[in-house]
Scaffold this motif. Structure first.
Motif, short mmCIF file in Angstrom:
data_model
loop_
_atom_site.label_atom_id
_atom_site.label_comp_id
_atom_site.label_asym_id
_atom_site.label_seq_id
_atom_site.Cartn_x
_atom_site.Cartn_y
_atom_site.Cartn_z
N CYS A 13 0.92 -1.14 -0.01
CA CYS A 13 -0.04 0.11 0.05
C CYS A 13 0.79 1.33 0.00
O CYS A 13 2.03 1.25 0.53
CB CYS A 13 -0.92 0.01 1.18
N TYR B 96 -8.17 1.72 6.79
CA TYR B 96 -7.32 1.55 5.64
C TYR B 96 -6.06 0.80 6.03
O TYR B 96 -5.62 -0.13 5.36
CB TYR B 96 -7.30 2.60 4.68
N ARG C 105 -6.33 -2.70 6.88
CA ARG C 105 -6.91 -3.67 5.62
C ARG C 105 -5.35 -3.85 5.17
O ARG C 105 -5.14 -4.81 4.46
CB ARG C 105 -7.75 -3.13 4.60
N ASN D 9 -8.55 3.15 -1.50
CA ASN D 9 -8.87 4.08 -0.59
C ASN D 9 -8.61 5.43 -1.11
O ASN D 9 -8.58 6.50 -0.40
CB ASN D 9 -8.40 3.88 0.70
#
Length: 130
Positions: free
Chosen positions: A101, A111, A114, A129
């Motif tokens: 990410c 987020y 996750r 996101n």
């Protein structure tokens, strides 16, 4: 039961590093935090780290450079990059290089959770996101 999965944080901003450490601990993980890539690389936890959360812009070695260095050295640690200065070109290249990410500060707690789950359980989808 306490989750002993180790998440390492590398961020030169001490207050942010500490708040990120507390947040990830609240999510149930063991956490080690470092002020620089060099400190992380010299640490005893390098080989125990299940996921790395690192700032993009740091003096010395950047988060992107740290991720690349680890890959080149044979340490494919799932990595989450965090930045106060989002850059689409850097983001796109980092994701192509396998970063899990690329998050903008301030980080959305849900987020981040996750992203951590996806880093630790490859194949777990992350709803975008951005």
């Amino acid at each position: 039961m306490v989750n002993r999965t180790l998440i390492s944080i590398v961020d030169d901003d001490q207050p942010y590093r500490e708040s990120m450490r507390k947040l990830i601990m609240l999510l149930g993980y063991a956490v080690e935090a470092f002020p620089s890539a060099a400190d992380f690389l010299a640490s005893h936890v390098l080989h125990e780290t299940a996921c790395l959360v690192t700032d993009v812009n740091m003096p010395g070695m950047t988060g992107v450079e740290l991720h690349r260095y680890l890959l080149d050295a044979g340490h494919a640690i799932p990595t989450i990059l965090v930045t106060a200065y989002p850059d689409e070109v850097v983001r796109d290249q980092a994701l192509k290089d396998g970063v899990v990410c690329y998050l903008s500060k301030p980080v959305d707690d849900d987020y981040l959770e996750r992203c951590l789950r996806s880093a630790l359980q490859p194949g777990t989808p992350i709803e975008d996101n951005s």
